[in-house]
Design an enzyme around this catalytic site. Structure first.
Site, mmCIF file in Angstrom:
data_model
loop_
_atom_site.group_PDB
_atom_site.id
_atom_site.type_symbol
_atom_site.label_atom_id
_atom_site.label_comp_id
_atom_site.label_asym_id
_atom_site.label_seq_id
_atom_site.Cartn_x
_atom_site.Cartn_y
_atom_site.Cartn_z
ATOM 1 N N GLU A 244 0.775 -1.410 -0.457
ATOM 2 C CA GLU A 244 -0.015 -0.452 -0.168
ATOM 3 C C GLU A 244 1.112 1.079 -0.204
ATOM 4 O OE1 GLU A 244 -1.704 3.661 0.343
ATOM 5 O OE2 GLU A 244 -1.249 2.306 3.020
ATOM 6 N N CYS A 278 -1.516 9.554 3.059
ATOM 7 C CA CYS A 278 -1.625 8.353 1.899
ATOM 8 C C CYS A 278 -2.627 9.828 1.240
ATOM 9 C CB CYS A 278 -0.918 7.386 1.808
ATOM 10 S SG CYS A 278 -2.666 6.345 2.997
#
Length: 487
Positions: A244, A278
């Site tokens: 990720e 993020c």
């Protein structure tokens, strides 16, 4: 100083000297030595030795232990929140929500495991067809610094629940959070070897990722590091790799009735956590014309008043520090580089205190910049791009190698349905901050943003593999033999 937890013992490191610093005052928060290759090997071997007994332990017993871990986190919530704030620089109110997310991860993971894995069976001709799920074995978890408790927890909890054993390497910037989290696991009664902690930087990370004894690696962090891991794991299809990574996330704004609501949503999308999520908006796409001008004027005015300060200041700041002085310097240089290429500073990002990693929000109009860098600037730096029509906005939104998150602020359901179909992202929000995500939904993206869906409900999918069986209590002849065989 004993900084590593291997085979149920705290050990001093034998590798490079490490320190974590308070991002604002630059005082030493934690010091120690990283794990060298020999200690990494010992951690992997300890996990391998512990694996058979842990995998055979009944699921309900593993769940009981995880629930004790959640209860321990609750009892130590204030202590852990303070350490997170001290080491990352994020405000205490935000650190407290991170600890709550860590606690809640246990129940979410248990629900996900029961619904997405577990065991199912049904009759098939003269046999029973059974679907089971088995753990991979020994997996490494690499954690990031921006959510040093919550994000590694999103790998570790489902991995242990599925019956894996784990070697955890946290970010070298947040070792104290990792150490305290391990102590909570120990307090909950985790058996020796099931979860091992190896602190360290690049030397430790390279040794762990290259270890032949791993069955998989789960990573949350930068695309640069994730790409290196992907290359390193190339040609090893027998190992599970869950990544990720980041994103150059677009937030498209159309003319909406409530301008202040749009401004608030943009700020929450771009500047929450000092821009160190993020899913933060990196690119703000604003329509050309008077309404877009008014939106930007209001956004700049409000952003200029955002309170920035030390994690424990009162009244509480909206934004704390970025993770380090070097991170702050990188962001300031990125701003300078963009301005040099023709960007117009609507609100210049500044460093209000010399020697501190505090930054004020920055907003640059990069519409006139040719060859804009497709890069994730991990901090409070927002790039504005003016667009002529909705088709142009979608083209610009998709002009990235990444595909983590995308958002639309619009009063039109029809527009959102078009955006949903045509945008390229794993998370697509409508009239909600880009950083918002449901724990019951997959979290992750496409393209350079990674694979699988770590840290959320779908983590169960990569923490165990399906095993299909046809079963019968005895060997028996079929009613009709296959042609060409006689008995």
């Amino acid at each position: 100083m004993s900084t590593h937890y291997i085979a149920g013992q705290w050990l001093a490191g034998q590798g490079e000297t490490l320190e974590s610093l308070d991002p604002v005052g630059q005082g030493v928060v934690w010091s120690g030595r990283g794990a060298d290759a020999t200690q990494v090997d010992a951690a992997v071997c300890a996990a391998r030795e512990a694996f058979p007994a842990w995998a055979r332990r009944p699921l309900e017993q593993r769940i009981e232990l995880l629930e004790r871990f959640a209860a321990t986190l609750k009892s130590r919530a204030d202590e852990l929140a303070r350490v997170i704030g001290e080491e990352t620089g994020k405000p205490l109110w935000e650190s407290a929500t991170e600890v709550t997310s860590m606690v809640n991860k246990v129940a979410i993971s248990v629900q996900a495991f029961r619904e997405r894995t577990g065991e199912k069976s049904g009759p098939l001709a003269d046999a029973t067809a059974v679907l089971r799920h088995k753990p991979h074995g020994v997996v490494a978890v690499f954690g990031p610094y921006n959510f040093p408790g919550h994000l590694p927890n999103g790998h570790i909890v489902p991995a242990l629940l599925a019956g894996n054993c784990v070697v955890f390497k946290p970010s070298e910037l947040t070792p104290k959070v990792a150490e305290l989290t391990l102590k909570a696991w120990i307090q909950a009664g985790l058996p020796a070897g099931v979860l091992n902690l190896v602190q360290g930087g690049r030397e430790t990370g390279v040794a762990l990722a290259a270890h032949r004894g791993l069955d998989g690696l789960f990573f949350t962090g930068s695309s640069r590091t994730g790409n290196l891991l992907h290359s390193q794991f190339g040609g090893q299809p027998q190992k599970i790799l869950a990544l990720e990574m980041g994103g150059n996330n677009p937030l498209v704004v159309e003319e909406v009735a409530d301008l202040d609501a749009a401004v608030y949503t943009i700020i929450q999308s771009a500047f929450i956590s000092a821009g160190q999520r993020c899913t933060c908006a990196r690119r703000l796409l604003v329509p050309q014309g008077a309404w877009g001008d008014a939106l930007l004027a209001r956004l700049v005015a409000v952003s200029a008043t955002l309170r920035v300060g030390r994690f424990d200041e009162q009244p509480a700041p909206f934004m704390g520090a970025v993770i380090s002085l070097s991170a702050a310097e990188h962001l300031l240089k990125a701003q300078e580089h963009l301005i040099g290429k023709g960007a117009q500073p609507l609100l210049a990002m500044t460093q209000p205190i010399d020697g501190a990693a505090l930054l004020t929000p920055g907003i640059l109009d990069v519409s006139a910049v040719a060859e804009r860098p497709d890069e994730e600037f991990f901090g409070p730096l927002l790039q504005v791009i003016r667009y002529s029509d909705f088709a142009a906005a979608i083209r610009e939104a998709n002009a990235t190698q990444y595909g983590l998150a995308a958002g639309l602020l619009s009063d039109s359901r029809e527009r959102f349905e078009q955006f949903l179909v045509e945008s390229r992202a794993g998370i697509v929000n409508w009239n909600k901050q880009l950083t918002g995500a449901a724990s019951s939904a997959p979290f992750g993206g496409i393209g350079a943003s990674g694979n699988h869906r770590p840290s959320a409900y779908y983590a169960a999918d990569y923490c165990a593999y399906p095993v299909a069986s046809l079963e019968s209590p005895s060997v028996s002849l079929p009613a009709t033999l296959t042609p060409g065989i006689s008995l």
